[in-house]
Design a protein around this motif. Structure first.
Motif, PDB file in Angstrom:
ATOM      1  N   VAL A 143      43.868  45.387  40.529  1.00 29.38           N
ATOM      2  CA  VAL A 143      45.308  45.540  40.374  1.00 29.38           C
ATOM      3  C   VAL A 143      46.048  44.904  41.548  1.00 29.38           C
ATOM      4  CG1 VAL A 143      47.186  47.226  40.216  1.00 29.38           C
ATOM      5  CG2 VAL A 143      45.086  47.575  38.909  1.00 29.38           C
ATOM      6  N   ASP A 144      45.441  44.940  42.744  1.00 25.54           N
ATOM      7  CA  ASP A 144      46.092  44.332  43.915  1.00 25.54           C
ATOM      8  C   ASP A 144      45.895  42.813  43.971  1.00 25.54           C
ATOM      9  OD1 ASP A 144      43.479  43.911  44.847  1.00 25.54           O
ATOM     10  OD2 ASP A 144      43.672  45.280  46.558  1.00 25.54           O
ATOM     11  N   GLY A 145      45.191  42.255  42.962  1.00 24.97           N
ATOM     12  CA  GLY A 145      45.007  40.805  42.890  1.00 24.97           C
ATOM     13  C   GLY A 145      43.881  40.263  43.750  1.00 24.97           C
ATOM     14  N   SER A 146      43.183  41.105  44.483  1.00 30.46           N
ATOM     15  CA  SER A 146      42.117  40.621  45.380  1.00 30.46           C
ATOM     16  C   SER A 146      40.852  40.275  44.596  1.00 30.46           C
ATOM     17  CB  SER A 146      41.792  41.685  46.432  1.00 30.46           C
ATOM     18  OG  SER A 146      41.243  42.827  45.813  1.00 30.46           O
ATOM     19  N   THR A 147      40.090  39.352  45.129  1.00 30.83           N
ATOM     20  CA  THR A 147      38.788  38.988  44.556  1.00 30.83           C
ATOM     21  C   THR A 147      37.757  38.839  45.684  1.00 30.83           C
ATOM     22  OG1 THR A 147      39.357  36.644  44.578  1.00 30.83           O
ATOM     23  CG2 THR A 147      39.730  37.818  42.507  1.00 30.83           C
ATOM     24  N   PRO A 148      37.553  39.915  46.470  1.00 30.99           N
ATOM     25  CA  PRO A 148      36.607  39.804  47.579  1.00 30.99           C
ATOM     26  C   PRO A 148      35.167  39.702  47.089  1.00 30.99           C
ATOM     27  CG  PRO A 148      37.273  42.074  47.322  1.00 30.99           C
ATOM     28  CD  PRO A 148      38.090  41.257  46.342  1.00 30.99           C
ATOM     29  N   LYS A 149      34.333  39.121  47.925  1.00 32.92           N
ATOM     30  CA  LYS A 149      32.908  39.072  47.602  1.00 32.92           C
ATOM     31  C   LYS A 149      32.388  40.505  47.601  1.00 32.92           C
ATOM     32  CE  LYS A 149      31.917  34.452  48.932  1.00 32.92           C
ATOM     33  NZ  LYS A 149      31.646  33.738  47.745  1.00 32.92           N
ATOM     34  N   PRO A 150      31.470  40.826  46.679  1.00 33.31           N
ATOM     35  CA  PRO A 150      30.980  42.196  46.606  1.00 33.31           C
ATOM     36  C   PRO A 150      30.068  42.538  47.792  1.00 33.31           C
ATOM     37  CG  PRO A 150      29.776  40.810  45.081  1.00 33.31           C
ATOM     38  CD  PRO A 150      30.886  39.966  45.658  1.00 33.31           C
ATOM     39  N   ASP A 151      30.020  43.812  48.110  1.00 28.73           N
ATOM     40  CA  ASP A 151      29.134  44.311  49.154  1.00 28.73           C
ATOM     41  C   ASP A 151      27.708  44.256  48.614  1.00 28.73           C
ATOM     42  OD1 ASP A 151      27.595  45.807  50.916  1.00 28.73           O
ATOM     43  OD2 ASP A 151      29.075  47.412  51.126  1.00 28.73           O
ATOM     44  N   PRO A 152      26.816  43.457  49.224  1.00 27.22           N
ATOM     45  CA  PRO A 152      25.454  43.323  48.694  1.00 27.22           C
ATOM     46  C   PRO A 152      24.652  44.622  48.767  1.00 27.22           C
ATOM     47  CG  PRO A 152      25.658  42.183  50.797  1.00 27.22           C
ATOM     48  CD  PRO A 152      27.029  42.656  50.418  1.00 27.22           C
ATOM     49  N   ASP A 153      25.126  45.596  49.548  1.00 26.84           N
ATOM     50  CA  ASP A 153      24.427  46.872  49.651  1.00 26.84           C
ATOM     51  C   ASP A 153      24.819  47.848  48.539  1.00 26.84           C
ATOM     52  OD1 ASP A 153      23.084  46.013  51.936  1.00 26.84           O
ATOM     53  OD2 ASP A 153      24.697  46.714  53.255  1.00 26.84           O
ATOM     54  N   LYS A 154      25.858  47.495  47.752  1.00 22.99           N
ATOM     55  CA  LYS A 154      26.295  48.329  46.631  1.00 22.99           C
ATOM     56  C   LYS A 154      25.983  47.607  45.328  1.00 22.99           C
ATOM     57  CE  LYS A 154      30.006  50.663  49.085  1.00 22.99           C
ATOM     58  NZ  LYS A 154      31.446  50.863  49.181  1.00 22.99           N
ATOM     59  N   ARG A 155      25.491  48.360  44.353  1.00 25.94           N
ATOM     60  CA  ARG A 155      25.160  47.781  43.048  1.00 25.94           C
ATOM     61  C   ARG A 155      26.363  47.923  42.121  1.00 25.94           C
ATOM     62  NH1 ARG A 155      20.348  46.820  41.381  1.00 25.94           N
ATOM     63  NH2 ARG A 155      20.506  48.042  39.476  1.00 25.94           N
ATOM     64  N   THR A 156      27.109  46.826  41.970  1.00 24.30           N
ATOM     65  CA  THR A 156      28.301  46.828  41.127  1.00 24.30           C
ATOM     66  C   THR A 156      28.197  45.736  40.074  1.00 24.30           C
ATOM     67  OG1 THR A 156      29.475  45.348  42.638  1.00 24.30           O
ATOM     68  CG2 THR A 156      29.762  47.718  42.992  1.00 24.30           C
ATOM     69  N   GLY A 157      28.922  45.909  38.981  1.00 24.81           N
ATOM     70  CA  GLY A 157      28.849  44.953  37.881  1.00 24.81           C
ATOM     71  C   GLY A 157      30.155  44.297  37.525  1.00 24.81           C
ATOM     72  N   GLY A 158      31.169  44.442  38.372  1.00 25.64           N
ATOM     73  CA  GLY A 158      32.483  43.881  38.070  1.00 25.64           C
ATOM     74  C   GLY A 158      32.579  42.417  38.444  1.00 25.64           C
ATOM     75  N   ILE A 159      32.718  41.553  37.447  1.00 27.00           N
ATOM     76  CA  ILE A 159      32.930  40.117  37.667  1.00 27.00           C
ATOM     77  C   ILE A 159      34.441  39.947  37.773  1.00 27.00           C
ATOM     78  CG2 ILE A 159      32.613  37.794  36.746  1.00 27.00           C
ATOM     79  CD1 ILE A 159      30.308  39.162  34.999  1.00 27.00           C
ATOM     80  N   ARG A 160      34.925  39.681  38.980  1.00 24.29           N
ATOM     81  CA  ARG A 160      36.368  39.695  39.214  1.00 24.29           C
ATOM     82  C   ARG A 160      37.020  38.361  38.907  1.00 24.29           C
ATOM     83  NH1 ARG A 160      37.250  44.467  42.257  1.00 24.29           N
ATOM     84  NH2 ARG A 160      36.233  45.964  40.895  1.00 24.29           N
ATOM     85  N   GLN A 161      38.216  38.488  38.328  1.00 19.93           N
ATOM     86  CA  GLN A 161      39.042  37.343  37.959  1.00 19.93           C
ATOM     87  C   GLN A 161      40.420  37.557  38.568  1.00 19.93           C
ATOM     88  OE1 GLN A 161      38.294  36.790  33.418  1.00 19.93           O
ATOM     89  NE2 GLN A 161      38.400  38.960  33.783  1.00 19.93           N
ATOM     90  N   SER A 162      41.210  36.502  38.588  1.00 23.28           N
ATOM     91  CA  SER A 162      42.608  36.685  38.975  1.00 23.28           C
ATOM     92  C   SER A 162      43.274  37.525  37.890  1.00 23.28           C
ATOM     93  CB  SER A 162      43.304  35.326  39.098  1.00 23.28           C
ATOM     94  OG  SER A 162      43.504  34.765  37.808  1.00 23.28           O
TER      95      SER A 162
END
Length: 183
Positions: A143-162
């Motif tokens: 929602v804040d428009g950010s697309t930071p690289k994911p933390d490699p220590d956390k298992r997440t599945g969100g492929i971020r887009q603008s």
């Protein structure tokens, strides 16, 4: 075993190995590129037969299916929204999650207009299509428009887009829509 029979067995073994190698080569030459293979670690600047060049932004990846679909390239970190005519309507870069989906063909399983992502960030226009090792994979926008690289220590599945790209994806990829993941 006599010397002549052990030579015969060795020759027969060598012939069998050559036949198996030839059949494996033939099968790999006729198989769709990358489908069903485990994701390999991305290595910056790698080239050669193990790492084909990234597709050009306007060039749809080979072996990405037919008909209306979303194509997601793991190697290029890029999405193409493809119409029934097999032409890309748009293409844009994405920020991958820490867990990649396996290459293959999927269907959109669910969508959410607004939720909190697995990384704790408020997200919108979530289009989910896969589960890998227990991690739900989908496209979304923060929602804040950010697309930071994911933390490699956390298992997440969100492929971020603008946010604007996520809005286009939201309109394009309804439940049951096809998503093809390629290397």
């Amino acid at each position: 075993m006599s010397r002549s029979s052990s030579g015969f067995v060795a020759a027969l073994t060598a012939a069998a190995m050559a036949a198996v190698g030839f059949l494996a080569y033939q099968a790999s030459a006729n198989a769709p590129e990358d489908l069903g293979r485990e994701p390999a670690a991305k290595s910056p600047g790698a080239s050669g037969p193990e790492s084909p060049a990234k597709p050009k932004p306007d060039q749809l990846p080979a072996h990405s299916g037919t008909g209306e679909r979303v194509v997601y390239s793991l190697r290029a970190d890029r999405v193409w929204l493809v119409g029934e005519d097999n032409r890309a309507q748009t293409s844009y870069r994405v920020t991958p999650s820490s867990v990649d989906p396996l290459p293959g063909s999927y269907r959109v399983t669910s969508r959410s207009e607004s939720v909190v992502g697995s990384d704790g960030v408020p997200i919108e226009h979530v289009v989910r299509f896969a589960v890998t090792d227990g991690v739900v994979i989908g496209f979304s926008a923060a929602v804040d428009g950010s697309t930071p690289k994911p933390d490699p220590d956390k298992r997440t599945g969100g492929i971020r887009q603008s946010r604007s790209d996520a809005n286009v994806m939201w309109k394009f990829a309804g439940e049951g829509g096809k998503v093809v993941v390629v290397r």
